[in-house]
Motif scaffolding. Structure first.
Motif, PDB file in Angstrom:
ATOM      1  N   GLY A 202      11.189 -50.993 -17.713  1.00  0.00           N
ATOM      2  CA  GLY A 202      10.530 -50.656 -16.569  1.00  0.00           C
ATOM      3  C   GLY A 202       9.171 -51.191 -16.439  1.00  0.00           C
ATOM      4  N   PHE A 203       8.725 -51.139 -15.080  1.00  0.00           N
ATOM      5  CA  PHE A 203       7.190 -51.288 -14.721  1.00  0.00           C
ATOM      6  C   PHE A 203       6.924 -50.738 -13.625  1.00  0.00           C
ATOM      7  N   TYR A 204       5.610 -50.285 -13.364  1.00  0.00           N
ATOM      8  CA  TYR A 204       5.319 -49.667 -12.324  1.00  0.00           C
ATOM      9  C   TYR A 204       3.566 -50.145 -12.085  1.00  0.00           C
ATOM     10  N   GLU A 205       3.250 -50.211 -10.711  1.00  0.00           N
ATOM     11  CA  GLU A 205       1.928 -50.464 -10.505  1.00  0.00           C
ATOM     12  C   GLU A 205       1.548 -50.323  -9.295  1.00  0.00           C
ATOM     13  N   ARG A 206       0.304 -49.868  -8.986  1.00  0.00           N
ATOM     14  CA  ARG A 206      -0.446 -49.734  -7.584  1.00  0.00           C
ATOM     15  C   ARG A 206      -1.168 -50.961  -7.085  1.00  0.00           C
ATOM     16  N   GLY A 207      -1.406 -51.261  -6.031  1.00  0.00           N
ATOM     17  CA  GLY A 207      -2.346 -51.938  -5.458  1.00  0.00           C
ATOM     18  C   GLY A 207      -2.130 -53.579  -5.459  1.00  0.00           C
ATOM     19  N   LEU A 208      -0.921 -53.805  -5.646  1.00  0.00           N
ATOM     20  CA  LEU A 208      -0.449 -55.186  -5.798  1.00  0.00           C
ATOM     21  C   LEU A 208      -0.376 -55.825  -4.382  1.00  0.00           C
ATOM     22  N   ASN A 209      -0.445 -57.201  -4.241  1.00  0.00           N
ATOM     23  CA  ASN A 209      -0.093 -57.962  -3.047  1.00  0.00           C
ATOM     24  C   ASN A 209       1.166 -58.577  -3.042  1.00  0.00           C
ATOM     25  N   SER A 210       1.630 -59.111  -1.763  1.00  0.00           N
ATOM     26  CA  SER A 210       2.929 -59.698  -1.497  1.00  0.00           C
ATOM     27  C   SER A 210       3.177 -60.875  -2.505  1.00  0.00           C
ATOM     28  N   TRP A 211       2.212 -61.736  -2.710  1.00  0.00           N
ATOM     29  CA  TRP A 211       2.167 -62.733  -3.660  1.00  0.00           C
ATOM     30  C   TRP A 211       2.336 -62.538  -5.152  1.00  0.00           C
ATOM     31  N   ASP A 212       1.989 -61.379  -5.448  1.00  0.00           N
ATOM     32  CA  ASP A 212       2.036 -60.726  -6.774  1.00  0.00           C
ATOM     33  C   ASP A 212       3.713 -60.516  -7.077  1.00  0.00           C
ATOM     34  N   THR A 213       4.362 -59.950  -6.107  1.00  0.00           N
ATOM     35  CA  THR A 213       5.552 -59.522  -6.448  1.00  0.00           C
ATOM     36  C   THR A 213       6.900 -60.198  -5.817  1.00  0.00           C
ATOM     37  N   SER A 214       6.641 -61.127  -4.773  1.00  0.00           N
ATOM     38  CA  SER A 214       7.582 -61.626  -3.844  1.00  0.00           C
ATOM     39  C   SER A 214       8.797 -62.345  -4.885  1.00  0.00           C
ATOM     40  N   ALA A 215       8.467 -63.035  -6.068  1.00  0.00           N
ATOM     41  CA  ALA A 215       9.303 -63.808  -6.767  1.00  0.00           C
ATOM     42  C   ALA A 215      10.016 -62.900  -7.646  1.00  0.00           C
ATOM     43  N   GLY A 216       9.337 -61.686  -8.345  1.00  0.00           N
ATOM     44  CA  GLY A 216       9.628 -61.097  -9.375  1.00  0.00           C
ATOM     45  C   GLY A 216      10.565 -59.976  -8.813  1.00  0.00           C
ATOM     46  N   VAL A 217      10.479 -59.539  -7.630  1.00  0.00           N
ATOM     47  CA  VAL A 217      11.331 -58.654  -7.043  1.00  0.00           C
ATOM     48  C   VAL A 217      12.830 -59.060  -6.915  1.00  0.00           C
ATOM     49  N   LEU A 218      12.720 -60.321  -6.737  1.00  0.00           N
ATOM     50  CA  LEU A 218      14.202 -60.954  -6.378  1.00  0.00           C
ATOM     51  C   LEU A 218      14.713 -61.343  -7.720  1.00  0.00           C
ATOM     52  N   LEU A 219      13.746 -61.529  -8.842  1.00  0.00           N
ATOM     53  CA  LEU A 219      14.489 -61.572 -10.220  1.00  0.00           C
ATOM     54  C   LEU A 219      15.086 -60.455 -10.753  1.00  0.00           C
ATOM     55  N   VAL A 220      14.207 -59.335 -10.529  1.00  0.00           N
ATOM     56  CA  VAL A 220      14.932 -58.086 -11.067  1.00  0.00           C
ATOM     57  C   VAL A 220      16.077 -57.817 -10.295  1.00  0.00           C
ATOM     58  N   GLY A 221      16.069 -57.999  -9.116  1.00  0.00           N
ATOM     59  CA  GLY A 221      17.382 -57.542  -8.305  1.00  0.00           C
ATOM     60  C   GLY A 221      18.467 -58.433  -8.788  1.00  0.00           C
ATOM     61  N   GLU A 222      18.144 -59.616  -9.011  1.00  0.00           N
ATOM     62  CA  GLU A 222      19.477 -60.466  -9.180  1.00  0.00           C
ATOM     63  C   GLU A 222      19.706 -60.322 -10.696  1.00  0.00           C
ATOM     64  N   ALA A 223      19.104 -59.687 -11.399  1.00  0.00           N
ATOM     65  CA  ALA A 223      19.420 -59.498 -12.995  1.00  0.00           C
ATOM     66  C   ALA A 223      20.028 -58.125 -13.199  1.00  0.00           C
ATOM     67  N   GLY A 224      20.237 -57.482 -11.915  1.00  0.00           N
ATOM     68  CA  GLY A 224      20.934 -56.327 -12.067  1.00  0.00           C
ATOM     69  C   GLY A 224      20.228 -54.979 -12.206  1.00  0.00           C
ATOM     70  N   GLY A 225      18.651 -55.295 -12.058  1.00  0.00           N
ATOM     71  CA  GLY A 225      17.774 -53.952 -11.917  1.00  0.00           C
ATOM     72  C   GLY A 225      17.569 -53.262 -10.587  1.00  0.00           C
ATOM     73  N   ASN A 226      16.737 -52.527 -10.668  1.00  0.00           N
ATOM     74  CA  ASN A 226      16.277 -51.676  -9.436  1.00  0.00           C
ATOM     75  C   ASN A 226      14.853 -51.883  -9.142  1.00  0.00           C
ATOM     76  N   VAL A 227      14.620 -51.816  -7.941  1.00  0.00           N
ATOM     77  CA  VAL A 227      13.098 -51.994  -7.549  1.00  0.00           C
ATOM     78  C   VAL A 227      12.951 -50.849  -6.292  1.00  0.00           C
TER      79      VAL A 227
END
Length: 262
Positions: A202-227
């Motif tokens: 798991g991972f959690y964080e506050r204060g990120l920008n769109s460029w920090d998470t755009s690719a990673g969110v898709l990675l987690v979702g496509e690997a079967g995780g939850n965002v």
């Protein structure tokens, strides 16, 4: 918008080519300027971003860019590359290898392609919407850990740490004793990629920008995780907080983190 599998391969190649700039500059003196007390930018950030924009423009001439260093105030259009050229600039400035390049392709309301390259660690993660996620070409899945006391969790600290210190410490007081441990590498794109491949639960964080998470969110979702957001509501690019997990520990982690939310 549908893309052929070969297009993702071309994007991965473009990101890896730009990553060579990070590798080449890793042993050279850093030219550093400050966007904030803890928010650094180097000549390498700018060089990688410009290189990526040139390469990706050739792949999709009709696309626009939302990129941290040169177009960070742009808007998401119908076809927009969302780029963080060097996520973990402070790490890079201090000679630490936890450095990522994150590239997501936004198409009509969602991220459809994502690449996270760790050039100093020799790993590249990629994902395509509805097609799966990969590390160095091999399929990846999130972990199967179901118990929080066996879960390894990652987090990050916002640049405005003085304003958020009480919340950060309260969350750590809740999460640390209830889990196997907490890691803080200092690059959110890396953290999300590690959730996707099962290294973190798991991972959690506050204060990120769109460029920090755009690719990673898709990675987690496509690997079967939850965002989601901290409160469990759907996460959208640019939201104030984010939580990602293997799904099994999501509710428990959400409960722990909620204890520290002011």
């Amino acid at each position: 918008m549908e893309f052929e599998a070969s297009f993702l391969d071309q994007v991965v190649q473009a990101v890896c080519e730009a990553g060579r700039i990070i590798v080449q500059n890793n042993d050279k003196p850093r030219s550093i300027r400050y966007k904030g007390r803890n928010d650094l930018v180097t000549d390498t950030d700018i060089a990688v971003e410009e290189d990526l924009k040139a390469r990706l423009s050739r792949l999709l001439p009709e696309s626009s860019f939302l990129a941290e260093e040169t177009s960070g105030s742009a808007f998401l259009g119908d076809l927009t590359w969302v780029i963080d050229p060097v996520d973990g600039t402070t790490n890079f400035a201090h000679g630490l290898p936890m450095v990522a390049t994150s590239v997501g392709l936004w198409s009509k309301g969602q991220i459809v392609l994502g690449v996270v390259n760790l050039p100093l660690l020799g790993e590249v993660f990629s994902a395509a919407l509805g097609k799966g996620a990969w590390m160095n070409g091999e399929s990846i899945r999130v972990s199967e850990t179901r118990d929080l006391d066996q879960a390894l969790i990652a987090t990050g600290f916002p640049y405005a740490i003085e304003e958020n210190i009480d919340e950060v410490l309260a969350q750590l007081r809740a999460v640390l004793p209830a889990t196997r441990g907490v890691r803080r590498p200092g690059a959110a794109a890396l953290d999300l990629a590690y959730v996707a491949c099962g290294r973190y639960d798991g991972f959690y964080e506050r204060g990120l920008n769109s460029w920090d998470t755009s690719a990673g969110v898709l990675l987690v979702g496509e690997a079967g995780g939850n965002v989601s957001r901290y409160d469990g509501s759907p996460y959208a690019l640019g939201d104030a907080d984010i939580m990602a997990s293997n799904g099994h520990v999501h509710a428990g982690l959400q409960e722990l983190v909620a204890r520290g939310v002011s």
